[in-house]
Design a protein around this motif. Structure first.
Motif, PDB file in Angstrom:
ATOM      1  N   HIS A 176       0.817  -1.224   0.000  1.00 40.36           N
ATOM      2  CA  HIS A 176       0.000   0.000   0.000  1.00 40.36           C
ATOM      3  C   HIS A 176       0.850   1.274   0.000  1.00 40.36           C
ATOM      4  O   HIS A 176       0.470   2.270  -0.597  1.00 40.36           O
ATOM      5  CB  HIS A 176      -1.013  -0.001   1.158  1.00 40.36           C
ATOM      6  CG  HIS A 176      -0.447   0.377   2.489  1.00 40.36           C
ATOM      7  ND1 HIS A 176       0.300  -0.495   3.249  1.00 40.36           N
ATOM      8  CD2 HIS A 176      -0.501   1.537   3.191  1.00 40.36           C
ATOM      9  CE1 HIS A 176       0.667   0.118   4.366  1.00 40.36           C
ATOM     10  NE2 HIS A 176       0.200   1.349   4.357  1.00 40.36           N
ATOM     11  N   ASP A 177       2.015   1.234   0.636  1.00 42.69           N
ATOM     12  CA  ASP A 177       2.851   2.440   0.700  1.00 42.69           C
ATOM     13  C   ASP A 177       4.077   2.359  -0.204  1.00 42.69           C
ATOM     14  O   ASP A 177       5.032   3.118  -0.020  1.00 42.69           O
ATOM     15  CB  ASP A 177       3.307   2.684   2.151  1.00 42.69           C
ATOM     16  CG  ASP A 177       2.334   3.609   2.879  1.00 42.69           C
ATOM     17  OD1 ASP A 177       1.471   4.223   2.201  1.00 42.69           O
ATOM     18  OD2 ASP A 177       2.437   3.721   4.111  1.00 42.69           O
ATOM     19  N   LYS A 184       5.848   5.381  -1.547  1.00 39.93           N
ATOM     20  CA  LYS A 184       6.713   6.219  -0.697  1.00 39.93           C
ATOM     21  C   LYS A 184       8.180   5.925  -0.938  1.00 39.93           C
ATOM     22  O   LYS A 184       9.035   6.776  -0.703  1.00 39.93           O
ATOM     23  CB  LYS A 184       6.398   5.970   0.780  1.00 39.93           C
ATOM     24  CG  LYS A 184       5.182   6.728   1.248  1.00 39.93           C
ATOM     25  CD  LYS A 184       5.033   6.627   2.744  1.00 39.93           C
ATOM     26  CE  LYS A 184       3.758   7.331   3.176  1.00 39.93           C
ATOM     27  NZ  LYS A 184       3.338   6.917   4.516  1.00 39.93           N
ATOM     28  N   HIS A 201       2.060   9.574  -3.048  1.00 38.02           N
ATOM     29  CA  HIS A 201       2.472   8.170  -2.959  1.00 38.02           C
ATOM     30  C   HIS A 201       1.401   7.147  -3.361  1.00 38.02           C
ATOM     31  O   HIS A 201       1.759   6.120  -3.920  1.00 38.02           O
ATOM     32  CB  HIS A 201       3.099   7.850  -1.584  1.00 38.02           C
ATOM     33  CG  HIS A 201       2.109   7.613  -0.502  1.00 38.02           C
ATOM     34  ND1 HIS A 201       1.590   8.622   0.264  1.00 38.02           N
ATOM     35  CD2 HIS A 201       1.511   6.464  -0.064  1.00 38.02           C
ATOM     36  CE1 HIS A 201       0.737   8.118   1.138  1.00 38.02           C
ATOM     37  NE2 HIS A 201       0.670   6.810   0.963  1.00 38.02           N
ATOM     38  N   HIS A 246      -6.117   4.170  -0.909  1.00 32.82           N
ATOM     39  CA  HIS A 246      -6.040   3.899   0.536  1.00 32.82           C
ATOM     40  C   HIS A 246      -6.010   5.167   1.404  1.00 32.82           C
ATOM     41  O   HIS A 246      -6.002   5.073   2.620  1.00 32.82           O
ATOM     42  CB  HIS A 246      -4.879   2.939   0.869  1.00 32.82           C
ATOM     43  CG  HIS A 246      -3.517   3.560   0.911  1.00 32.82           C
ATOM     44  ND1 HIS A 246      -2.746   3.697  -0.227  1.00 32.82           N
ATOM     45  CD2 HIS A 246      -2.780   4.077   1.934  1.00 32.82           C
ATOM     46  CE1 HIS A 246      -1.586   4.256   0.111  1.00 32.82           C
ATOM     47  NE2 HIS A 246      -1.588   4.504   1.422  1.00 32.82           N
ATOM     48  N   HIS A 247      -6.034   6.344   0.758  1.00 30.81           N
ATOM     49  CA  HIS A 247      -6.183   7.587   1.537  1.00 30.81           C
ATOM     50  C   HIS A 247      -7.469   8.334   1.191  1.00 30.81           C
ATOM     51  O   HIS A 247      -7.600   9.520   1.477  1.00 30.81           O
ATOM     52  CB  HIS A 247      -4.961   8.506   1.338  1.00 30.81           C
ATOM     53  CG  HIS A 247      -3.764   8.048   2.116  1.00 30.81           C
ATOM     54  ND1 HIS A 247      -3.650   8.173   3.483  1.00 30.81           N
ATOM     55  CD2 HIS A 247      -2.637   7.409   1.709  1.00 30.81           C
ATOM     56  CE1 HIS A 247      -2.498   7.646   3.890  1.00 30.81           C
ATOM     57  NE2 HIS A 247      -1.859   7.173   2.818  1.00 30.81           N
ATOM     58  N   ASP A 288      -4.543   1.135   8.261  1.00 27.31           N
ATOM     59  CA  ASP A 288      -3.463   2.107   8.024  1.00 27.31           C
ATOM     60  C   ASP A 288      -3.538   3.249   9.047  1.00 27.31           C
ATOM     61  O   ASP A 288      -2.547   3.599   9.691  1.00 27.31           O
ATOM     62  CB  ASP A 288      -3.611   2.641   6.582  1.00 27.31           C
ATOM     63  CG  ASP A 288      -2.431   3.513   6.175  1.00 27.31           C
ATOM     64  OD1 ASP A 288      -1.344   3.354   6.762  1.00 27.31           O
ATOM     65  OD2 ASP A 288      -2.614   4.343   5.259  1.00 27.31           O
TER      66      ASP A 288
HETATM   67 FE   LIG Z   1      -0.207   5.586   2.735  1.00 25.75          FE
END
Ligand SMILES: [Fe+2]
Length: 351
Positions: free
Chosen positions: A216-217, A220, A245, A269-270, A298
């Motif tokens: 998911h990240d 980044k 990201h 996811h944000h 998260d």
């Molecule tokens: Fe994230």
């Protein structure tokens, strides 16, 4: 080599005479005196059947009809005295191969007709063998194809797993530079799996959820990390960079077509239930269960684990925060399921 012939005539003299002629041409003859005997004696070994038309008990036509009913595939030659149009039509309709006239005036012509009928049988046998072979070949090929398909599917699964493995290793190597992100990925995956299990999602969805959490990240890792690790608040420019990201992560997953669902979850996811999240600002109607699960997992980890720009919350404080934002940011039902899971786990731990 001669052919095998089944001959039926009730007139002994005629029968013996024809048998002699056929033997002269080296044919193997079984001679009988009635249609009924033909039905008893007939087998696939015979090449030609010669039938007298007028016989007591069962005449030639009826005998041929019975042979047809039994699906006997042997050319039938009718023996007939005076030529009659009625007979000819009836015989052709029944599928007779040809006529032989008696008494036999032209032996050569008689033999040509018998030979032609035998050739026809030879051709029928070849055709049958060919069809049988073809059927067998089709069966074998179909079987082979099914086996190859299974192999291909296994291979494709292996390939997918190998790709995920490679990406995980790469991610782990890059995360070594940033201890927080490594721990965060692991914990978010655990929380998401707990919540997914408690929410009774399917086995297939669980696989997607695991992969989506794992990556998911990932976006980044390609964004300059120096700003994440620095102490103090982030500048608006740094926030803008960080907020990219999810899109960057989705574009990394994009070429892996078997992770289409994971890609969408990573991108979103944000997002928030009320549509105020990023990058697309989509709301409840477009957020699927798996995405909703990951946003809770998260955020919960972000609240409870130490991070430079946020105070660390206790489990009850974090659950309180999730509940406060249920409806606007998070799915209220999933928040309650998650609260049940983490609060009971905490009380177990305390015992
Ligand atoms: Fe994230």
């Amino acid at each position: 080599m001669g052919s095998k012939i089944l001959l039926a005539d009730d007139d002994t003299l005629v029968r013996v005479a024809i048998q002699k002629i056929l033997k002269m041409f080296h044919h193997d003859v079984v001679a009988v005196g009635s249609g009924r005997q033909v039905l008893e004696q007939v087998s696939e070994d015979f090449d030609v059947i010669i039938l007298d038309i007028n016989m007591p008990d069962m005449d030639g036509f009826e005998t041929l009809e019975r042979l047809n009913q039994q699906k006997v595939d042997i050319p039938v030659l009718f023996l007939t005295g005076a030529g009659s149009m009625d007979y000819a039509v009836k015989a052709i309709n029944l599928g007779a191969y040809d006529f032989l006239t008696k008494p036999i005036a032209d032996i050569e012509l008689f033999h040509v007709k018998v030979k032609q009928a035998a050739e026809k049988k030879h051709f029928l046998r070849q055709e049958k063998a060919y069809k049988k072979n073809l059927e067998r070949e089709v069966q074998v090929k179909t079987q082979e194809l099914a086996e190859k398909n299974i192999l291909l599917e296994q291979y494709s699964n292996h390939l997918e797993n190998a790709t995920v493995q490679i990406m995980s290793s790469l991610q782990a190597a890059m995360e070594e530079k940033d201890g927080y992100t490594a721990g965060h990925t692991k914990r978010v995956t655990e929380y998401a799996v707990f919540l997914g299990e408690a929410a009774l999602i399917s086995h297939e969805d669980m696989l997607v959820l695991r992969r989506a959490s794992q990556f998911h990240d990932i976006g980044k890792l390609v964004i300059d990390l120096s700003c994440i690790q620095k102490p103090g608040d982030l500048t608006p420019e740094e926030w803008e960079l960080i907020k990219k990201h999810p899109e960057v992560g989705a574009s990394i997953i994009e070429p892996l077509t078997f992770m289409e669902r994971e890609r969408d979850i990573i991108r979103h996811h944000h997002e928030k239930m009320d549509g105020t999240g990023y990058p697309d600002g989509i709301g409840a109607n477009e957020l699927d269960t798996l995405t909703r699960i990951i946003t809770i997992a998260d955020s919960y980890d972000a609240m409870t684990s130490r991070r430079n720009y946020r105070r660390n919350l206790s489990t009850p404080e974090a659950v309180g925060e999730l509940r406060r934002c249920a409806g606007s940011q998070f799915d209220p039902d999933l928040v309650e399921i998650f609260a049940g899971v983490v609060l009971s786990a905490r009380s177990l731990y305390k015992q």
